[in-house]
Design an enzyme around this catalytic site. Sequence first.
Site, PDB file in Angstrom:
ATOM      1  N   ARG A  50     -26.815  53.571  43.708  1.00 41.71           N
ATOM      2  CA  ARG A  50     -28.251  53.253  43.683  1.00 41.71           C
ATOM      3  C   ARG A  50     -28.876  53.579  45.024  1.00 41.71           C
ATOM      4  O   ARG A  50     -28.468  53.058  46.054  1.00 41.71           O
ATOM      5  CB  ARG A  50     -28.482  51.764  43.379  1.00 41.71           C
ATOM      6  CG  ARG A  50     -28.567  51.452  41.927  1.00 41.71           C
ATOM      7  CD  ARG A  50     -29.202  50.101  41.647  1.00 41.71           C
ATOM      8  NE  ARG A  50     -28.937  49.077  42.660  1.00 41.71           N
ATOM      9  CZ  ARG A  50     -29.415  47.840  42.607  1.00 41.71           C
ATOM     10  NH1 ARG A  50     -30.186  47.462  41.607  1.00 41.71           N
ATOM     11  NH2 ARG A  50     -29.116  46.967  43.542  1.00 41.71           N
TER      12      ARG A  50
ATOM     13  N   ASP B 184     -39.443  39.658  34.041  1.00 45.90           N
ATOM     14  CA  ASP B 184     -38.763  39.558  35.330  1.00 45.90           C
ATOM     15  C   ASP B 184     -39.263  40.704  36.202  1.00 45.90           C
ATOM     16  O   ASP B 184     -39.079  41.877  35.858  1.00 45.90           O
ATOM     17  CB  ASP B 184     -37.243  39.619  35.142  1.00 45.90           C
ATOM     18  CG  ASP B 184     -36.506  39.266  36.433  1.00 45.90           C
ATOM     19  OD1 ASP B 184     -37.001  39.628  37.517  1.00 45.90           O
ATOM     20  OD2 ASP B 184     -35.427  38.637  36.352  1.00 45.90           O
TER      21      ASP B 184
ATOM     22  N   PHE C 287     -30.415  42.270  33.888  1.00 46.16           N
ATOM     23  CA  PHE C 287     -29.641  41.720  35.000  1.00 46.16           C
ATOM     24  C   PHE C 287     -28.817  40.524  34.487  1.00 46.16           C
ATOM     25  O   PHE C 287     -29.316  39.732  33.685  1.00 46.16           O
ATOM     26  CB  PHE C 287     -30.628  41.285  36.085  1.00 46.16           C
ATOM     27  CG  PHE C 287     -29.998  40.968  37.407  1.00 46.16           C
ATOM     28  CD1 PHE C 287     -29.679  41.966  38.303  1.00 46.16           C
ATOM     29  CD2 PHE C 287     -29.741  39.652  37.754  1.00 46.16           C
ATOM     30  CE1 PHE C 287     -29.112  41.669  39.528  1.00 46.16           C
ATOM     31  CE2 PHE C 287     -29.172  39.347  38.985  1.00 46.16           C
ATOM     32  CZ  PHE C 287     -28.855  40.363  39.871  1.00 46.16           C
TER      33      PHE C 287
ATOM     34  N   TYR D  52     -36.955  38.616  48.099  1.00 45.69           N
ATOM     35  CA  TYR D  52     -36.115  39.191  49.172  1.00 45.69           C
ATOM     36  C   TYR D  52     -35.862  40.682  48.981  1.00 45.69           C
ATOM     37  O   TYR D  52     -35.199  41.301  49.794  1.00 45.69           O
ATOM     38  CB  TYR D  52     -34.772  38.449  49.306  1.00 45.69           C
ATOM     39  CG  TYR D  52     -34.000  38.266  48.017  1.00 45.69           C
ATOM     40  CD1 TYR D  52     -33.253  39.303  47.492  1.00 45.69           C
ATOM     41  CD2 TYR D  52     -34.021  37.063  47.340  1.00 45.69           C
ATOM     42  CE1 TYR D  52     -32.558  39.149  46.307  1.00 45.69           C
ATOM     43  CE2 TYR D  52     -33.334  36.884  46.160  1.00 45.69           C
ATOM     44  CZ  TYR D  52     -32.600  37.938  45.642  1.00 45.69           C
ATOM     45  OH  TYR D  52     -31.920  37.768  44.471  1.00 45.69           O
ATOM     46  N   LYS D  53     -36.382  41.260  47.863  1.00 49.08           N
ATOM     47  CA  LYS D  53     -36.194  42.698  47.626  1.00 49.08           C
ATOM     48  C   LYS D  53     -37.349  43.447  48.296  1.00 49.08           C
ATOM     49  O   LYS D  53     -37.399  43.503  49.516  1.00 49.08           O
ATOM     50  CB  LYS D  53     -36.068  42.936  46.129  1.00 49.08           C
ATOM     51  CG  LYS D  53     -34.772  42.304  45.599  1.00 49.08           C
ATOM     52  CD  LYS D  53     -34.580  42.381  44.105  1.00 49.08           C
ATOM     53  CE  LYS D  53     -33.202  41.805  43.766  1.00 49.08           C
ATOM     54  NZ  LYS D  53     -33.019  41.588  42.329  1.00 49.08           N
TER      55      LYS D  53
HETATM   56  C1  LIG Z   1     -32.218  40.459  41.946  1.00 44.68           C
HETATM   57  C2  LIG Z   1     -32.491  39.948  40.581  1.00 44.68           C
HETATM   58  C3  LIG Z   1     -32.317  38.588  40.263  1.00 44.68           C
HETATM   59  C4  LIG Z   1     -31.753  37.658  41.304  1.00 44.68           C
HETATM   60  O1  LIG Z   1     -31.756  36.321  40.953  1.00 44.68           O
HETATM   61  P1  LIG Z   1     -31.379  35.246  42.093  1.00 44.68           P
HETATM   62  O2  LIG Z   1     -31.551  33.956  41.443  1.00 44.68           O
HETATM   63  O3  LIG Z   1     -32.300  35.502  43.240  1.00 44.68           O
HETATM   64  O4  LIG Z   1     -29.974  35.514  42.523  1.00 44.68           O
HETATM   65  C5  LIG Z   1     -32.652  38.170  38.992  1.00 44.68           C
HETATM   66  N1  LIG Z   1     -33.123  39.038  38.058  1.00 44.68           N
HETATM   67  C6  LIG Z   1     -33.274  40.355  38.330  1.00 44.68           C
HETATM   68  C7  LIG Z   1     -33.796  41.283  37.276  1.00 44.68           C
HETATM   69  C8  LIG Z   1     -32.951  40.834  39.586  1.00 44.68           C
HETATM   70  O5  LIG Z   1     -33.101  42.138  39.860  1.00 44.68           O
END
Ligand SMILES: *Cc1c(COP(=O)(O)O)cnc(C)c1O
Length: 401
Positions: A373, A199, A122, A224-225
């Site tokens: 997705r 992560d 990401f 939040y996911k």
């Molecule tokens: C959604 C996601 C993030 C999001 O980071 P934020 O700081 O909440 O914007 C980070 N890493 C991964 C792998 C994600 O899927």
Amino acid sequence: MTAADLDAADPLAHHRDRFVGAETDLVYFDGNSLGRPLKVTAERLAEFVTGTWGGRLIRGWDEGWFDLPLTLGDTLGRVALGAGPGQVTFGDSTTVLLYKAMRAAVAARPGRTEIVLDRDNFPTDRYVAAGVAEECGLTLRWIDVDPAEGVRPEQVATVVGEQTALVVLSHVAYRSAWIADAPTITALAHDAGALVLWDLSHSAGSVVVELDAWQADLAVGCSYKYLNGGPGAPAFLYAAQRHLTTLTQPVQGWIGGADPFLMGPTYTPADGVRRFQSGTPPVLALGPVRDMLELVEEVGIEAVREKSVGLTEHAVQLADELLAQLGVEVASPRDPALRGGHVTLRHPSMKAVTERLWQRDVIPDYRDPGGLRIGLSPLSTSYAEVERGLVAVREVLAQLG
Ligand SMILES: *Cc1c(COP(=O)(O)O)cnc(C)c1O
């Protein structure tokens, strides 16, 4: 089996009614990006404002608010991370926690010069690693991966060595949903003397995670996911018990200090995982996460994962039956043991398809290259919803030609 048969046989089907919007025809394929709210959350948030916040006022800090990131962290650890108590806290965004965790890890490996990561992680993970490398005079050591798959242990083995300070990887890849072999990769990094930061943004609340059993060092993730905490909900961080007396992070705020209310002249890190906190805990924002964790605990993460596999299997089967003849490819692992909670379907027109689907109240998201997705949040998604959505994809693709 038809979608109706699958729904009828699904022991978790009735939980879908607990989510706001379950009664509409909208097809939601993005619970892996922003989970639906629970109905109970609306009531509890209102009660919090008028009752607890409005009534208890500052006394609330002594009545559970101050420790909420840690008590809820213990709940998350028990319910969804395979982590014993005292190792998980909430606060900040995933991005900020990645920064704190990476800085803590590289400081614990002085003299080592490299951070290992993959090109398909990401963006925020890659960007933060680049910033930390710049700040600390380190080099990024990249692993190239197939975007329809993810990082394999053999690839990690070829790049880790005595120069490696830290390995940073996603457990479930955000593009393909590939599940990395976390225990094997963690052991490989440890054999080289490095630390590992996982992560878990696409894992927590969706797949089974065993941080203690993997002997993980550090982990972070979103709430939040699949944890349905709401837009911008506080993220979480895990640091293994064995590191808690030695790891320190650079955002040395008062709440992460040993005795915040001493208001002393200098910073000393708190005992335990609270040392990863910095400022005042986000109490209001943690309410929805607590509500979802209660539901996940009631159902059990193994049962959640079983439903998740059922939903993604159904999506892959429908993609083969309805979409393959239109040139759509499955860009996620076909083996359910290697696939997290979403399925990516690839076709050059998917960007335009996504726009048209949103207009029809079918809501997936789009990720380059050509990836639609299909995120299937296990407790809020039905098999019928999967079928309606993929039939809509076929109609829109056929119209676009
Ligand atoms: C959604 C996601 C993030 C999001 O980071 P934020 O700081 O909440 O914007 C980070 N890493 C991964 C792998 C994600 O899927």
